[in-house]
Design a protein around this motif. Structure first.
Motif, short mmCIF file in Angstrom:
data_model
loop_
_atom_site.label_atom_id
_atom_site.label_comp_id
_atom_site.label_asym_id
_atom_site.label_seq_id
_atom_site.Cartn_x
_atom_site.Cartn_y
_atom_site.Cartn_z
N VAL A 9 9.52 13.54 -0.46
CA VAL A 9 8.40 12.98 -0.81
C VAL A 9 8.40 12.29 -2.23
O VAL A 9 7.91 10.97 -2.39
CB VAL A 9 7.09 13.90 -1.17
CG1 VAL A 9 7.41 14.79 -2.38
CG2 VAL A 9 5.72 12.91 -1.65
N GLU B 140 9.38 8.57 -1.32
CA GLU B 140 8.18 7.96 -1.02
C GLU B 140 7.15 7.54 -2.19
O GLU B 140 6.63 6.81 -2.04
CB GLU B 140 7.43 8.66 0.26
CG GLU B 140 8.34 8.73 1.40
CD GLU B 140 7.82 9.88 2.55
OE1 GLU B 140 6.96 10.53 1.98
OE2 GLU B 140 8.46 10.05 3.55
N LEU B 141 7.26 8.45 -3.31
CA LEU B 141 6.54 8.06 -4.29
C LEU B 141 6.84 7.05 -5.11
O LEU B 141 6.29 6.36 -5.95
CB LEU B 141 6.17 9.40 -5.18
CG LEU B 141 5.53 10.71 -4.54
CD1 LEU B 141 5.40 11.88 -5.49
CD2 LEU B 141 4.09 10.38 -4.24
N TYR C 71 5.68 2.10 -1.57
CA TYR C 71 5.71 2.75 0.11
C TYR C 71 4.32 3.16 0.48
O TYR C 71 3.56 3.65 -0.43
CB TYR C 71 6.68 3.74 -0.01
CG TYR C 71 6.99 4.55 1.61
CD1 TYR C 71 7.75 3.49 2.39
CD2 TYR C 71 6.12 5.64 2.04
CE1 TYR C 71 7.68 4.24 3.65
CE2 TYR C 71 6.39 5.96 3.12
CZ TYR C 71 7.15 5.22 4.02
OH TYR C 71 7.41 5.82 5.38
N ASP C 72 3.86 2.70 1.64
CA ASP C 72 2.53 2.54 1.85
C ASP C 72 2.38 3.57 3.26
O ASP C 72 1.44 4.16 3.31
CB ASP C 72 2.02 1.32 2.43
CG ASP C 72 1.88 0.18 1.54
OD1 ASP C 72 1.27 0.63 0.54
OD2 ASP C 72 2.06 -0.79 1.74
N LEU D 173 2.02 6.96 3.59
CA LEU D 173 2.20 8.25 3.35
C LEU D 173 1.00 9.09 3.89
O LEU D 173 0.08 8.41 4.32
CB LEU D 173 1.70 7.92 1.51
CG LEU D 173 2.53 7.31 0.61
CD1 LEU D 173 1.84 7.33 -0.72
CD2 LEU D 173 3.99 8.07 0.69
N SER D 174 1.45 10.39 4.09
CA SER D 174 0.56 11.46 4.34
C SER D 174 -0.82 11.50 3.38
O SER D 174 -0.66 10.86 2.15
CB SER D 174 1.12 12.61 4.71
OG SER D 174 1.32 13.25 3.67
N THR D 175 -1.78 11.96 4.00
CA THR D 175 -2.90 12.23 2.99
C THR D 175 -2.54 13.11 1.83
O THR D 175 -3.02 12.95 0.55
CB THR D 175 -4.16 13.04 3.68
OG1 THR D 175 -4.57 12.36 4.86
CG2 THR D 175 -5.09 13.18 2.78
N GLU E 61 0.58 13.19 0.62
CA GLU E 61 1.53 12.50 -0.37
C GLU E 61 0.78 11.53 -1.24
O GLU E 61 0.99 11.17 -2.43
CB GLU E 61 2.47 11.85 0.49
CG GLU E 61 3.46 13.06 1.18
CD GLU E 61 4.41 12.33 2.29
OE1 GLU E 61 5.31 13.09 2.67
OE2 GLU E 61 3.84 11.25 2.88
N ASN E 62 -0.24 10.90 -0.70
CA ASN E 62 -1.27 9.80 -1.14
C ASN E 62 -1.95 10.40 -2.30
O ASN E 62 -1.89 9.58 -3.45
CB ASN E 62 -2.11 9.28 -0.02
CG ASN E 62 -2.83 7.92 -0.62
OD1 ASN E 62 -2.05 6.89 -1.09
ND2 ASN E 62 -4.09 7.91 -0.68
N LYS F 6 0.67 10.82 -5.14
CA LYS F 6 0.97 9.58 -5.78
C LYS F 6 -0.02 9.13 -6.63
O LYS F 6 0.22 8.67 -7.77
CB LYS F 6 1.42 8.47 -4.60
CG LYS F 6 1.85 7.29 -5.43
CD LYS F 6 2.54 6.29 -4.36
CE LYS F 6 3.12 5.06 -5.08
NZ LYS F 6 3.72 4.31 -4.19
#
Length: 444
Positions: A233, A236-237, A241-242, A244-246, A248-249, A252
Motif C-alpha cells: 500500500v 500506491e500511496l 495512483y488512482d 485504490l481500495s476504500t 487505501e483511499n 492516503k
C-alpha cells in the motif's frame, strides 16, 4: 446520540450471519488478536470494524454532503433545460458553475428558511440572466427559479435516516463488493446484524439484500479507524495512483491531510506526541533508519544520512515497507489517542526476527497511545511475541485472544484468552504433518 470517549472506550463487536461469519462476539479493548487458518473470517472482522467507524464518523456532515451532492446534480439538470447548451463560451459548462454556486450558498447558511434560500438563488442567478450565454425571458426565468426552489425543498425534506442508510449501504458495498449477506445460509435466509457496543449503549445495523435497511444509532463515533492489509500500500500511496481500495483511499487522505496542514497546526500536540514516540522510535530505527519525506507530486521517499539522495519507497524491500507505513503514520501525526488500528496479517512479509520487532511496536503503540488495535495472524512466532511483550510492558490485561475456525454452519471466532495454547496447537498442525511425512520417509 451520546459521544463516547475517555474511560468508556471498551468496545464489543457482535456479528451475526455476515458474509462467511455465522456468529462472533469480540471484546475490543487494547489489543485484540484473532488467529487462525486462512479463509476463516479473520479479515472480515477488521473490515466490518473499519466500515462501522468510517461510515458513521461525522455522520451529520456526511448526510449534509450527500444532500448537497445530489442537489448539485439535479440543479444542473434543471438549468440545462433553460440555458442554451450550444451558446458561445460554453453555456453548458456554466450550468455546472451555477449549480455549485447554489450549493455553496446553502452550505454557508444551513439554517436558512426555504424563502431565504430562494432569495439567495435568485440573486445568484440574476447576475447571469441577461448575459449573452443565458438570454432567457422573464417568464422562463421565473419558471426556472420555481423549479429550483421545489428541487431544493424536496432534497432538504428527505429524512436523515434514509440518507444515512444509503451512506452506510454504499460504504459497506464498496468494502465488501456488495456481498454482505450470508454466503453460507441457503435455507433459512438469516439477515446480517452488526452491533457495536460501548458501555451501555450500542449502534446496531440490520442488512437485507446486501443493503443496510435499518439502524439503531445511540453512539456518536468521534475516532477514526485505520486499516492496513499489505505493505505494498505504501507504493500506491506514493504519487497520484488512482486505483485504490476504500481502505487505501482513506489511509492516503489521512496522510496527505496531515502532510499538508499548516506548520503551526497542532504544535502542542506534536511536542506531546514526540515524548510518546521516543521509545517507539528507537525500536523503529533498528529496521528503518531515516525520515519519511514527500516530493512535489506526493511521492514518498526515505531520507537517510547514509544515502546520497532520498530513496523512493518503491525501492524499499517488502519487509521494510511494513515498518515504513507505521513510521509514516507516526511521524505525520496520523495516530491519535483512542483511534482504532486494524492490521490484517502484518507478519506475512516479515521473517521471524522482524515479526518479533513488529509485535514489540504494536504493544508499545497501544501502551503509549491507548489505541484499540485489532491484529489478525496465522503465525505462532507473532502470537508468542505479542504475548511476551504485553507482559514485559505490563499491558497483558488489555490483550484478548481469539481463534477463528470453520464449521459446517460457517466461520466462528471463539475467545481463548485464558487458554492461548489452543492457538499454538492449531498453528502447529502443519508441523505435525511434516513430522509424519518425515517419519514415513525415514522408515522406507
Amino acid at each position: 446520540m451520546e459521544k463516547i470517549d475517555g474511560e468508556d472506550k471498551r468496545m464489543e463487536l457482535s456479528i451475526r450471519d455476515f458474509a462467511k461469519i455465522q456468529q462472533v462476539d469480540i471484546v475490543i479493548d487494547g489489543i485484540t488478536v484473532i488467529a487462525g487458518e486462512n479463509n476463516t473470517g479473520k479479515s472480515t472482522v477488521g473490515k466490518i470494524l473499519f466500515s462501522l467507524f468510517n461510515a458513521l464518523s461525522d455522520v451529520e456532515e456526511k448526510i449534509f454532503n450527500e444532500r448537497m451532492r445530489e442537489l448539485r446534480s439535479s440543479s444542473e439538470r434543471i438549468m440545462s433545460e433553460y440555458f442554451d447548451k450550444d451558446a458561445d463560451h460554453g453555456g453548458y459548462g456554466k450550468t455546472h458553475f451555477l449549480s455549485n454556486r447554489i450549493v455553496c450558498s446553502i452550505r454557508g447558511n444551513k439554517n436558512n428558511s426555504i424563502e431565504k434560500i430562494e432569495e439567495d438563488i435568485r440573486k445568484e442567478l440574476y447576475k447571469y440572466k441577461d448575459s449573452i450565454i443565458y438570454k432567457i425571458d422573464e417568464d422562463l426565468f421565473e419558471e426556472m427559479i420555481c423549479k429550483l426552489r421545489e428541487n431544493v425543498e424536496s432534497f432538504l425534506e428527505i429524512p436523515e435516516e434514509d440518507i444515512i442508510l444509503e451512506v452506510v449501504s454504499e460504504y459497506f458495498s464498496k468494502v465488501f463488493s456488495s456481498q454482505t449477506n450470508s454466503l453460507l445460509d441457503k435455507g433459512s435466509h438469516h439477515n446480517p446484524i452488526l452491533a457495536l457496543k460501548i458501555k451501555n449503549r450500542q449502534n446496531r445495523l440490520f442488512f437485507q439484500d446486501n443493503r443496510c435497511v435499518k439502524m439503531e444509532n445511540e453512539i456518536n463515533i468521534i475516532h477514526k479507524a485505520i486499516y492496513i492489509d499489505n505493505p505494498f500500500v505504501v507504493d500506491e500511496l506514493s504519487g497520484n495512483y488512482d486505483g485504490l481500495s476504500t481502505m487505501e483511499n482513506e489511509l492516503k487522505k489521512l496522510i496527505l491531510k496531515q502532510n499538508q496542514r499548516d506548520i503551526f497546526d497542532g504544535v502542542v500536540e506534536s511536542v506531546k506526541t514526540k515524548e510518546k514516540l521516543r521509545e517507539i522510535s528507537e525500536v523503529l530505527k533498528t529496521v528503518v533508519d531515516g525520515d519519511i519525506i514527500f516530493g512535489q507530486r506526493e511521492e514518498i521517499y526515505l531520507k537517510n544520512d547514509n544515502l546520497n539522495k532520498p530513496l523512493s519507497v518503491h525501492n524499499l524491500s517488502t519487509g521494510i515497507k511494513s515498518f515504513a507505513i507505521l513510521k509514516m503514520l507516526l511521524e505525520k501525526g496520523c495516530l491519535k489517542d483512542k483511534d482504532v488500528l486494524i492490521l490484517d496479517e502484518p507478519e506475512i512479509h516479515l521473517h521471524p526476527q522482524w515479526q518479533i520487532v513488529y509485535a514489540q511496536l504494536i504493544v508499545l503503540l497501544q501502551k503509549n497511545f491507548d489505541l484499540s488495535i485489532i491484529v489478525t495472524t496465522h503465525s505462532p512466532y507473532f502470537v508468542d511475541a505479542l504475548d511476551l511483550f504485553s507482559h514485559k510492558y505490563e499491558i497483558n490485561k488489555k490483550v484478548n485472544y481469539y481463534l477463528a475456525s470453520n464449521i459446517e454452519e460457517g466461520a466462528i471466532i471463539e475467545r481463548v484468552t485464558d487458554n492461548i495454547d489452543l492457538i499454538y496447537k492449531k498453528m502447529a498442525s502443519p508441523i505435525q504433518v511434516l513430522d509424519t511425512l518425515r517419519h514415513e520417509l525415514n522408515n522406507q
